[in-house]
Design an enzyme around this catalytic site. Structure first.
Site, PDB file in Angstrom:
ATOM      1  N   GLY A 295      25.972  -4.601   3.639  1.00 38.94           N
ATOM      2  CA  GLY A 295      25.060  -3.511   3.967  1.00 38.94           C
ATOM      3  C   GLY A 295      25.762  -2.159   3.998  1.00 38.94           C
ATOM      4  N   ASN A 296      25.214  -1.277   4.818  1.00 41.56           N
ATOM      5  CA  ASN A 296      25.718   0.084   4.924  1.00 41.56           C
ATOM      6  C   ASN A 296      27.207   0.192   5.240  1.00 41.56           C
ATOM      7  OD1 ASN A 296      24.998   2.940   5.235  1.00 41.56           O
ATOM      8  ND2 ASN A 296      22.980   2.006   5.474  1.00 41.56           N
TER       9      ASN A 296
ATOM     10  N   ILE B 215      19.556  -9.007   5.662  1.00 39.75           N
ATOM     11  CA  ILE B 215      18.149  -9.415   5.822  1.00 39.75           C
ATOM     12  C   ILE B 215      17.252  -8.234   6.188  1.00 39.75           C
ATOM     13  CG2 ILE B 215      18.749 -11.788   6.464  1.00 39.75           C
ATOM     14  CD1 ILE B 215      17.878 -10.973   9.391  1.00 39.75           C
ATOM     15  N   ASP B 216      17.873  -7.125   6.647  1.00 39.42           N
ATOM     16  CA  ASP B 216      17.069  -6.024   7.190  1.00 39.42           C
ATOM     17  C   ASP B 216      16.307  -5.200   6.140  1.00 39.42           C
ATOM     18  OD1 ASP B 216      17.888  -6.776   9.663  1.00 39.42           O
ATOM     19  OD2 ASP B 216      19.298  -5.127   9.973  1.00 39.42           O
TER      20      ASP B 216
ATOM     21  N   ARG C 199      -3.010 -17.532  25.094  1.00 45.67           N
ATOM     22  CA  ARG C 199      -1.948 -16.607  25.511  1.00 45.67           C
ATOM     23  C   ARG C 199      -1.757 -15.463  24.522  1.00 45.67           C
ATOM     24  NH1 ARG C 199       2.515 -21.146  27.221  1.00 45.67           N
ATOM     25  NH2 ARG C 199       1.813 -21.356  29.365  1.00 45.67           N
TER      26      ARG C 199
ATOM     27  N   MET D 187      14.215  -9.604  13.770  1.00 48.48           N
ATOM     28  CA  MET D 187      15.390  -8.743  13.586  1.00 48.48           C
ATOM     29  C   MET D 187      15.044  -7.444  12.879  1.00 48.48           C
ATOM     30  SD  MET D 187      18.775 -10.994  12.927  1.00 48.48           S
ATOM     31  CE  MET D 187      19.759 -11.459  14.356  1.00 48.48           C
TER      32      MET D 187
ATOM     33  N   LYS E  45     -10.893 -11.880  21.643  1.00 45.88           N
ATOM     34  CA  LYS E  45     -10.195 -13.120  21.320  1.00 45.88           C
ATOM     35  C   LYS E  45      -9.391 -13.535  22.531  1.00 45.88           C
ATOM     36  CE  LYS E  45      -7.805 -13.868  17.515  1.00 45.88           C
ATOM     37  NZ  LYS E  45      -6.876 -13.500  16.422  1.00 45.88           N
TER      38      LYS E  45
ATOM     39  N   ARG F  33       3.577 -14.110  26.761  1.00 48.99           N
ATOM     40  CA  ARG F  33       4.859 -14.773  26.528  1.00 48.99           C
ATOM     41  C   ARG F  33       5.630 -14.006  25.458  1.00 48.99           C
ATOM     42  NH1 ARG F  33       3.307 -17.084  30.309  1.00 48.99           N
ATOM     43  NH2 ARG F  33       3.418 -19.292  30.853  1.00 48.99           N
TER      44      ARG F  33
HETATM   45  O1  F6P Z   1      22.077  -8.439   9.505  1.00 47.24           O
HETATM   46  C1  F6P Z   1      21.439  -7.387  10.195  1.00 47.24           C
HETATM   47  C2  F6P Z   1      21.132  -7.827  11.563  1.00 47.24           C
HETATM   48  O2  F6P Z   1      20.426  -9.001  11.390  1.00 47.24           O
HETATM   49  C3  F6P Z   1      20.359  -6.904  12.487  1.00 47.24           C
HETATM   50  O3  F6P Z   1      18.986  -6.895  12.328  1.00 47.24           O
HETATM   51  C4  F6P Z   1      20.810  -7.366  13.843  1.00 47.24           C
HETATM   52  O4  F6P Z   1      20.671  -6.423  14.813  1.00 47.24           O
HETATM   53  C5  F6P Z   1      22.230  -7.660  13.596  1.00 47.24           C
HETATM   54  O5  F6P Z   1      22.312  -8.089  12.255  1.00 47.24           O
HETATM   55  C6  F6P Z   1      22.849  -8.616  14.529  1.00 47.24           C
HETATM   56  O6  F6P Z   1      24.042  -9.065  13.997  1.00 47.24           O
HETATM   57  P1  F6P Z   1      25.231  -9.741  14.776  1.00 47.24           P
HETATM   58  O7  F6P Z   1      24.646 -10.682  15.751  1.00 47.24           O
HETATM   59  O8  F6P Z   1      26.011 -10.413  13.710  1.00 47.24           O
HETATM   60  O9  F6P Z   1      25.980  -8.635  15.430  1.00 47.24           O
END
Ligand code: F6P
Length: 322
Positions: free
Chosen positions: A102-103, A127-128, A163, A170, A213, A246
């Site tokens: 990533g970044n 995944i973000d 509920r 994430m 609902k 919940r």
């Molecule tokens: O890969 C990105 C990410 O899934 C974020 O959404 C999340 O905050 C982070 O990784 C958590 O990563 P780790 O538990 O490896 O620090």
């Protein structure tokens, strides 16, 4: 260019193995020697580097995680760490890098190139889906499907018990997963860091609905500005103490598992194109797919620009949850 190395860095994402496989197979195709670096930039500093062949990456396309392992290397953020990394690369006569992540991964590769002139290409693996320069990142599609499967299951229990569930997905700084998983999972409200006042809106909507609902599902991005799912659930219940709320935090199950076919194909395209681009003289760029086409974005731009959630999907969500 005769020797290329590949690494995975930052959070793992399903499809990273498919990308590694594609990098290795493309190198073999172009008669380039290929190396794998373990644990991202940390392995580069610790000289954890091994030669790979076409057979080293056989039978991995279907697995989540990364055979090269991954890390967020603090040492690589120091000039001493990068010096050591450069010495190890030179000792192996490696001329270029493919960095999947990533970044933070792009930032490391960019600084390394500025200091030591090592050309790198980046493949977006997170995944973000929060990277500029590509419609989708490796692992995103799998993560959404994992989240939707979980939401479907939560719906069963939500309905049985009448509920209200707040499901946290994430997305440390982004709401891409929340928006897609929320829409596909039929959520009645979605909370994302890119938009405001969602709590006000769902409370207002809840009170206004004629067809009451008994159960509801709300999806909350981890990075939501109004707070984590537990805080939002509490505040919702302050408005409606009669409801039975919940919270489920899906957490790291979204990072694992078999990559979907979309992720495998995306990862395979990006990996092979990263190698091809290096051979054609590209450097310091991220490979991406935009509207089905391969595009290259300078690391600087990919790092600095923020990819917003799709506004048309946000609007759609507001229409169909009313
Ligand atoms: O890969 C990105 C990410 O899934 C974020 O959404 C999340 O905050 C982070 O990784 C958590 O990563 P780790 O538990 O490896 O620090």
């Amino acid at each position: 260019m005769k020797r290329i190395a590949v690494l995975t860095s930052g959070g793992d994402a399903p499809g990273m193995n498919a990308c590694i496989r594609s990098v290795v197979r493309a190198c073999v195709h172009f008669n380039i020697e290929v190396f794998g670096i373990k644990r991202g930039y940390q392995g580069l500093i610790e000289n954890d580097i091994c030669q790979l062949s076409a057979s080293s990456v056989a039978n991995i396309i279907q697995y989540g995680g990364t055979i090269l392992k991954t890390a967020r290397s603090k040492d690589f953020m120091t000039p001493e760490g990068r010096k050591k990394a450069f010495e190890n690369l030179k000792a192996h006569n490696i001329d270029g890098l493919v960095c999947i992540g990533g970044n933070g991964t792009y930032t490391g590769a960019m600084i390394f190139e500025q200091e030591y002139g090592i050309p790198s290409m980046g493949c977006p693996g997170t995944i973000d889906n929060d990277l500029w320069g590509t419609d989708y990142t490796i692992g995103y599609d799998t993560a959404i499907n994992t989240a939707v499967e979980a939401i479907d299951k939560i719906r069963d229990t939500a309905e049985s018990h009448d509920r209200i569930f707040f499901v946290e997905v994430m997305g440390r700084h982004s709401g891409h997963i929340a928006l897609h998983a929320g829409l596909a999972g039929g959520a009645e409200g979605i909370f994302v860091p890119e938009r405001e006042h969602e709590l006000e809106e769902i409370v207002e909507l809840y009170e206004r609905k004629e067809r009451k609902k008994e159960f509801s599902i709300f999806v909350v991005a981890e990075g939501e500005q109004e707070g984590h799912a537990y805080e939002i659930a509490k505040r919702f219940q302050d408005h409606h103490p009669e409801t039975d709320c919940r919270v489920t935090v899906l957490g790291h199950i979204q990072r694992g598992g078999k990559p979907t076919s979309n992720d495998r194909i995306l990862a395979s395209r990006l990996g092979a194109h990263a190698v091809k681009a290096l051979l054609e003289g590209h450097r310091n760029e991220a490979v991406g797919v935009i509207s089905k086409d391969i595009v290259f974005t300078p690391f600087k731009e990919a790092i600095e620009r923020k990819k917003d959630i799709e506004d048309n999907l946000w609007t759609l969500n507001n229409i169909i949850t009313r």
